[in-house]
Design a protein around this motif. Structure first.
Motif, PDB file in Angstrom:
ATOM      1  N   LYS A 222       0.633  -1.241  -0.024  1.00 17.60           N
ATOM      2  CA  LYS A 222      -0.055  -0.118  -0.127  1.00 17.60           C
ATOM      3  C   LYS A 222       0.963   1.276  -0.048  1.00 17.60           C
ATOM      4  CE  LYS A 222      -3.708  -2.316   2.503  1.00 17.60           C
ATOM      5  NZ  LYS A 222      -4.525  -2.359   3.852  1.00 17.60           N
ATOM      6  N   THR A 223       1.824   1.157   0.786  1.00 23.37           N
ATOM      7  CA  THR A 223       2.887   2.501   0.675  1.00 23.37           C
ATOM      8  C   THR A 223       3.992   2.491  -0.077  1.00 23.37           C
ATOM      9  OG1 THR A 223       4.052   1.295   2.638  1.00 23.37           O
ATOM     10  CG2 THR A 223       2.144   2.801   3.233  1.00 23.37           C
ATOM     11  N   PHE A 224       4.392   1.322  -0.774  1.00 23.19           N
ATOM     12  CA  PHE A 224       5.305   1.083  -1.765  1.00 23.19           C
ATOM     13  C   PHE A 224       4.653   0.976  -3.436  1.00 23.19           C
ATOM     14  CE2 PHE A 224       9.494  -1.149  -3.139  1.00 23.19           C
ATOM     15  CZ  PHE A 224       9.874  -0.056  -4.115  1.00 23.19           C
ATOM     16  N   LYS A 225       4.609   2.254  -3.998  1.00 20.00           N
ATOM     17  CA  LYS A 225       3.805   2.141  -5.158  1.00 20.00           C
ATOM     18  C   LYS A 225       4.172   1.220  -6.254  1.00 20.00           C
ATOM     19  CE  LYS A 225       0.262   4.299  -7.469  1.00 20.00           C
ATOM     20  NZ  LYS A 225      -1.197   4.370  -6.807  1.00 20.00           N
ATOM     21  N   LYS A 226       5.439   1.399  -6.648  1.00 26.61           N
ATOM     22  CA  LYS A 226       5.814   0.385  -7.738  1.00 26.61           C
ATOM     23  C   LYS A 226       7.299   0.500  -7.724  1.00 26.61           C
ATOM     24  CE  LYS A 226       5.439   1.782 -12.043  1.00 26.61           C
ATOM     25  NZ  LYS A 226       6.880   2.117 -12.193  1.00 26.61           N
ATOM     26  N   PRO A 227       7.912  -0.355  -8.530  1.00 25.23           N
ATOM     27  CA  PRO A 227       9.619  -0.186  -8.690  1.00 25.23           C
ATOM     28  C   PRO A 227       9.795   0.829  -9.241  1.00 25.23           C
ATOM     29  CG  PRO A 227       8.600  -2.540  -9.398  1.00 25.23           C
ATOM     30  CD  PRO A 227       7.407  -1.717  -9.121  1.00 25.23           C
ATOM     31  N   TRP A 228      10.959   1.354  -8.834  1.00 28.37           N
ATOM     32  CA  TRP A 228      11.653   2.803  -9.303  1.00 28.37           C
ATOM     33  C   TRP A 228      10.712   4.143  -8.642  1.00 28.37           C
ATOM     34  CZ3 TRP A 228      15.994   1.945 -10.691  1.00 28.37           C
ATOM     35  CH2 TRP A 228      16.432   0.877 -11.543  1.00 28.37           C
ATOM     36  N   ALA A 229       9.925   3.581  -7.637  1.00 26.90           N
ATOM     37  CA  ALA A 229       9.208   4.857  -7.021  1.00 26.90           C
ATOM     38  C   ALA A 229       9.597   5.389  -5.527  1.00 26.90           C
ATOM     39  CB  ALA A 229       7.755   4.284  -7.007  1.00 26.90           C
ATOM     40  N   TRP A 230      10.428   4.520  -5.034  1.00 26.04           N
ATOM     41  CA  TRP A 230      10.921   4.855  -3.605  1.00 26.04           C
ATOM     42  C   TRP A 230      12.234   5.257  -3.694  1.00 26.04           C
ATOM     43  CZ3 TRP A 230      11.500   0.824   1.065  1.00 26.04           C
ATOM     44  CH2 TRP A 230      11.799   1.724   1.922  1.00 26.04           C
ATOM     45  N   GLU A 231      12.447   6.765  -3.518  1.00 19.63           N
ATOM     46  CA  GLU A 231      13.590   7.331  -3.232  1.00 19.63           C
ATOM     47  C   GLU A 231      14.047   7.219  -2.072  1.00 19.63           C
ATOM     48  OE1 GLU A 231      16.060  11.650  -4.478  1.00 19.63           O
ATOM     49  OE2 GLU A 231      13.843  11.597  -4.189  1.00 19.63           O
ATOM     50  N   ILE A 232      14.807   6.133  -2.066  1.00 20.77           N
ATOM     51  CA  ILE A 232      15.186   5.828  -0.582  1.00 20.77           C
ATOM     52  C   ILE A 232      16.461   6.513   0.051  1.00 20.77           C
ATOM     53  CG2 ILE A 232      16.839   3.774  -1.433  1.00 20.77           C
ATOM     54  CD1 ILE A 232      15.974   2.062   0.975  1.00 20.77           C
ATOM     55  N   MET A 233      17.253   7.063  -0.635  1.00 18.02           N
ATOM     56  CA  MET A 233      18.267   7.815  -0.600  1.00 18.02           C
ATOM     57  C   MET A 233      18.151   9.054  -1.607  1.00 18.02           C
ATOM     58  SD  MET A 233      21.405   5.521   0.616  1.00 18.02           S
ATOM     59  CE  MET A 233      21.520   4.675  -0.778  1.00 18.02           C
ATOM     60  N   PRO A 234      19.004  10.153  -1.542  1.00 14.94           N
ATOM     61  CA  PRO A 234      19.123  11.128  -2.684  1.00 14.94           C
ATOM     62  C   PRO A 234      19.604  10.550  -3.851  1.00 14.94           C
ATOM     63  CG  PRO A 234      19.818  12.418  -0.427  1.00 14.94           C
ATOM     64  CD  PRO A 234      19.718  10.483  -0.238  1.00 14.94           C
ATOM     65  N   ASN A 235      18.698  10.673  -4.908  1.00 17.31           N
ATOM     66  CA  ASN A 235      19.061  10.067  -6.202  1.00 17.31           C
ATOM     67  C   ASN A 235      19.325   8.651  -6.224  1.00 17.31           C
ATOM     68  OD1 ASN A 235      19.105  12.996  -7.286  1.00 17.31           O
ATOM     69  ND2 ASN A 235      21.214  13.051  -6.456  1.00 17.31           N
ATOM     70  N   VAL A 236      18.691   7.821  -5.403  1.00 15.82           N
ATOM     71  CA  VAL A 236      18.826   6.391  -5.458  1.00 15.82           C
ATOM     72  C   VAL A 236      17.410   5.851  -5.260  1.00 15.82           C
ATOM     73  CG1 VAL A 236      19.641   4.252  -4.255  1.00 15.82           C
ATOM     74  CG2 VAL A 236      21.105   6.116  -4.487  1.00 15.82           C
ATOM     75  N   TYR A 237      16.898   5.257  -6.168  1.00 17.74           N
ATOM     76  CA  TYR A 237      15.513   4.958  -6.485  1.00 17.74           C
ATOM     77  C   TYR A 237      15.589   3.249  -6.200  1.00 17.74           C
ATOM     78  CZ  TYR A 237      14.350   9.568  -7.632  1.00 17.74           C
ATOM     79  OH  TYR A 237      14.189  10.936  -7.612  1.00 17.74           O
ATOM     80  N   LEU A 238      14.464   2.660  -5.548  1.00 16.95           N
ATOM     81  CA  LEU A 238      14.481   1.267  -5.399  1.00 16.95           C
ATOM     82  C   LEU A 238      13.112   0.954  -6.175  1.00 16.95           C
ATOM     83  CD1 LEU A 238      15.573  -1.251  -4.421  1.00 16.95           C
ATOM     84  CD2 LEU A 238      14.127  -0.849  -2.121  1.00 16.95           C
TER      85      LEU A 238
END
Length: 238
Positions: A222-238
């Protein structure tokens, strides 16, 4: 009254537009077979069976794909921005627990966003590589790109009545030179392991570091929309 035909025409356009907008079906809450669980006008493209809730009964995870191509708005960058419109076949992830007494499958979760679509892998084609149930966890794997390629892996576990992301891996490499960056995330221990080096000379060229992962709370479907959509650190997407 001369404006009445004009008003009617405008209303008709709005109604027609509303009728054409795509709405995901609600998958069935229960059923005894995959065919019973499959929504009309959708096709099962991946399945995996295994125990997900530690009751020694095989549960099931399904990926449905629409038989029709539609317009979708998809998120990139983070959960709130860089939303683009794509024309493709939507996909649904449905997770079912099997009831011990009846043998029927009971819906645990439906997610309409997380599974990448067939057109989202770049030149490598369909990015969906694997869905697997193992050790009471759900594993999802994707890959894509061209000369620069990426591989993404996510592990979800059912605990405290929800599906939590417990581990992830993000590999980014150049197919020709072998230059790579690999990040392995352990959200339970809040550790991040990063390897920078070369895909073809891992033993001598790679440097591995570890650091603490900072995040407020574990992500769920519910809180993780999709791949590449979480900027877990500056300019680092998961």
């Amino acid at each position: 009254m001369k404006f009445l035909p004009f008003i009617i025409a405008i209303l008709s356009l709005h109604i027609a537009s509303a009728q054409k907008s795509f709405v995901f079906p609600k998958v069935k809450q229960q059923g005894s077979s995959i065919s019973q669980l499959t929504p009309a006008n959708w096709t099962v493209i991946e399945t995996s069976q295994g125990d997900l809730n530690n009751d020694q009964i095989e549960d099931i995870a399904l990926i449905f794909e629409s038989n029709k191509t539609v317009d979708e708005t998809r998120t990139y960058g983070d959960n709130n921005s860089e939303i683009i419109k794509e024309t493709q076949k939507p996909r649904i992830l449905a997770i079912y627990f099997r009831d011990k007494s009846t043998g029927n499958y009971q819906l645990s979760a439906q997610n309409n966003d997380f599974i990448l679509r067939s057109e989202e892998g770049g030149k490598l084609g369909d990015p969906l590589q694997q869905i697997e149930i193992k050790e009471q966890q759900l594993f999802l794997r994707f890959r894509g790109g061209s000369e620069w390629r990426w591989e993404l892996g996510y592990t979800f576990k059912f605990q405290n009545k929800d599906w939590f992301l417990t581990n992830a891996i993000n590999l980014y490499f150049n197919q020709n030179t072998g230059d790579l960056t690999e990040r392995i995330y352990d959200f339970n221990t809040r550790e991040l392991f990063t390897t920078v080096g070369n895909l073809h000379r891992r033993d001598i060229a790679n440097r591995r570091t570890s650091e603490v992962l900072y995040f407020s709370q574990l992500r769920t479907f519910k809180t993780f929309k999709k791949p590449w959509a979480w900027e877990i650190m500056p300019n680092v997407y998961l």
